[in-house]
Design a protein around this motif. Structure first.
Motif, PDB file in Angstrom:
ATOM      1  N   LEU A 196      46.189  29.470  32.231  1.00 61.59           N
ATOM      2  CA  LEU A 196      45.967  30.561  32.971  1.00 61.59           C
ATOM      3  C   LEU A 196      44.755  30.294  34.458  1.00 61.59           C
ATOM      4  CD1 LEU A 196      44.926  32.965  30.324  1.00 61.59           C
ATOM      5  CD2 LEU A 196      46.624  33.414  31.688  1.00 61.59           C
ATOM      6  N   THR A 197      45.869  31.067  35.220  1.00 62.47           N
ATOM      7  CA  THR A 197      44.565  30.416  36.518  1.00 62.47           C
ATOM      8  C   THR A 197      43.809  32.753  37.175  1.00 62.47           C
ATOM      9  OG1 THR A 197      46.663  31.645  37.869  1.00 62.47           O
ATOM     10  CG2 THR A 197      45.822  28.929  37.284  1.00 62.47           C
ATOM     11  N   GLY A 198      45.102  33.513  35.880  1.00 60.77           N
ATOM     12  CA  GLY A 198      44.873  34.640  36.491  1.00 60.77           C
ATOM     13  C   GLY A 198      44.910  35.420  35.244  1.00 60.77           C
ATOM     14  N   ILE A 199      44.686  36.824  34.492  1.00 57.17           N
ATOM     15  CA  ILE A 199      44.264  37.731  33.420  1.00 57.17           C
ATOM     16  C   ILE A 199      45.491  37.792  32.349  1.00 57.17           C
ATOM     17  CG2 ILE A 199      42.963  38.435  34.034  1.00 57.17           C
ATOM     18  CD1 ILE A 199      44.404  41.542  34.691  1.00 57.17           C
ATOM     19  N   THR A 200      45.711  37.479  31.129  1.00 60.87           N
ATOM     20  CA  THR A 200      46.481  37.133  30.213  1.00 60.87           C
ATOM     21  C   THR A 200      47.132  38.744  30.318  1.00 60.87           C
ATOM     22  OG1 THR A 200      46.633  36.645  27.871  1.00 60.87           O
ATOM     23  CG2 THR A 200      45.166  38.095  28.241  1.00 60.87           C
TER      24      THR A 200
END
Length: 505
Positions: free
Chosen positions: A195-199
């Motif tokens: 994850l680099t963003g939101i899930t």
């Protein structure tokens, strides 16, 4: 500078109350720019000709920009031919006024400060204009009174003023951009699951796209009955739930893998949407909830789920017939008031354009305006936007009913504006539609064979779905296999043995 003072006095005379302005600062800045053309580079990114209170000064500034852009010297001599016929300059002594503006070389030192003040005063005048329009609109009852529409329009206008007052755009060095990339990689390492963003709530999808990235427009599309709304709702719920969990674990908001979310539900009411979520969480079907055909234990489970999720940061706007401008205004308000980190629009074909075009404008152009508006919203608010979209009937004409990018209905610029396009496909849906006759004793062997063949195919795909990643600006495309529980409209990761083999392109 007597002429400059006369301009200031004449410019302010028509107004019953003087607007914020500093004509002397405008004159000093123009003089500085003509003395040293290199100063243009420092001010042109922020300052526009219409920021000048005195129209003549705005025209002189515009002429300076044009000449320097053409790599020509801009000074009183080269500018003189452009203003010999200008009526306004005749009132202040003619083209000789240009030379008078350069009378103080000391203005060069304060050029940047003059530019900032001119810009700030222009913002104040714009703010006054919004206020006057709001007052005039509220007092005018000659037409249909629509106060909420006026409030939304005022919010939009105010946001434009605030947006104009934002930070200047600048180019990042490679080193600065590299630091941001390292921060993203570190976040992915610490969060786990890539994850680099939101899930999204789906481990397989998170692994493919790294989660939902800020400023991205994600299109979730499918034919009716595929579960596209359910998938978007599932992702939104997972994002909100993860935010609550991260908060409970003491994780900072900026490092959280979840976020408060806003759903603009143009097709379903807020009650229907919440019923879906509660059905999924309580394992009580929506039909049972709607009809009241449930046991006391099932009702207790449903009520418990509602109680547990009462404080979930999940905000629903089910206003029908929203325009893209109104949706953007409401999203900005929710960002400011609730700190939302994800917007879901279900579905974008139910949005309306600005209505500024002629009656002959076609729907494709309107959808292009809407998709472009959603992408702009994602960038403005620095959050991911999920747009649910319909697909054209062309899918039904093919033997292989898996969607393609060309199937995006009234596609216009949807494919172009989207950063990620996800198609939901459930073969079970089409198999059920072509279920053969159940054989009975005495039927020909062909009837038994056809049903057995269908039954074997159905058992392989029952309760499963394919999520086709048709476009991904951040990585590869391919397919992810998902479980789909139709009774509860819930998508989830399948067991390991049900995963599709790796398919990256």
């Amino acid at each position: 500078m007597a002429e400059v003072i006369r301009i200031a006095e004449s410019a302010s005379e028509p107004a019953p109350q003087a607007l914020p302005q500093n004509v002397e600062a405008e004159a000093a800045l123009l003089g500085a720019l003509m003395i040293d053309n290199r100063l243009v580079e420092d001010v042109q990114l922020k300052l526009r000709p219409d920021h000048f209170f005195e129209p003549l000064h705005g025209r002189i500034y515009e002429a300076i920009l044009r000449m320097t852009d053409a790599n020509r010297i801009a000074n009183p001599v080269t500018l003189r031919p452009l203003f010999e016929a200008d009526e306004a300059i005749k009132d202040v002594g003619g083209p000789a006024y240009l030379a008078q503006l350069t009378g103080s070389g000391a203005a060069v030192i304060g050029a940047r400060d003059f530019a900032q003040q001119i810009y700030d005063l222009a913002l104040l005048r714009a703010l006054i204009g919004v206020g006057r329009d709001l007052v005039e609109g509220a007092l005018d009852t000659s037409e249909d009174v629509a106060p909420l529409a006026q409030i939304e329009r005022a919010e939009t206008d105010l946001y434009k003023v605030a947006e104009a007052g934002g930070a200047e755009g600048r180019a990042l060095s490679f080193g600065e951009a590299a630091k941001a990339s390292i921060r993203n990689a570190e976040a992915a390492l610490n969060r786990g699951g890539g994850l680099t963003g939101i899930t999204t709530g789906l481990s397989g999808l998170n692994g493919r796209i790294g989660g939902l990235q800020r400023s991205d427009l994600i299109i979730v599309a499918g034919r009716p009955g595929m579960g596209k709304t359910a998938l978007a709702t599932n992702m939104a719920f997972s994002t909100a739930l993860r935010f609550v969990q991260d908060q409970a674990d003491g994780i900072e908001t900026v490092k959280a893998a979840g976020a408060p979310i806003a759903v603009f539900s143009l097709e379903m009411s807020a009650e229907q949407l919440v019923t879906r979520v509660l059905s999924e969480q309580s394992k009580v079907t929506a039909e049972q909830i709607r009809t009241g055909n449930l046991s006391h234990q099932e009702f207790a489970s449903f009520a418990r789920a509602a109680g547990d999720l009462q404080s979930l940061p999940f905000y629903i706007d089910d206003t029908p017939g929203l325009t893209i401008a109104a949706l953007r205004a409401r999203a900005r308000r929710l960002k400011r008031q609730k700190g939302i980190g994800l917007v879901v629009v279900d579905y974008l074909q139910l949005l309306q354009g600005s209505g500024k075009g002629s009656a002959g404008d076609n729907r494709v152009q309107e959808i292009s305006e809407i998709s472009r508006g959603l992408k702009q919203l994602a960038k403005e608010l620095d959050l991911p936007v999920i747009g649910v979209s319909q697909l054209s009937r062309a899918v039904e004409q093919r033997e292989d009913k898996r969607p393609q990018l060309s199937d995006l209905r009234e596609s216009g610029s949807i494919e172009q504006d989207a950063d990620i396009v996800l198609f939901v496909y459930r073969e079970e849906y089409y198999l059920r539609a072509h279920e053969p006759k159940h054989p009975i004793p005495g039927d020909p062997i062909e009837v038994f064979s056809a049903f057995e063949e269908w039954e074997a195919k159905h058992s392989q795909v029952a309760g499963m779905a394919e999520l086709i990643i048709a476009k991904n600006r951040h990585g590869g495309t391919g397919k992810e296999r998902l479980r789909f529980e139709g009774r509860f409209t819930k998508f989830s990761d399948p067991a390991d043995e049900q995963r599709l083999p790796e398919m990256r392109t």
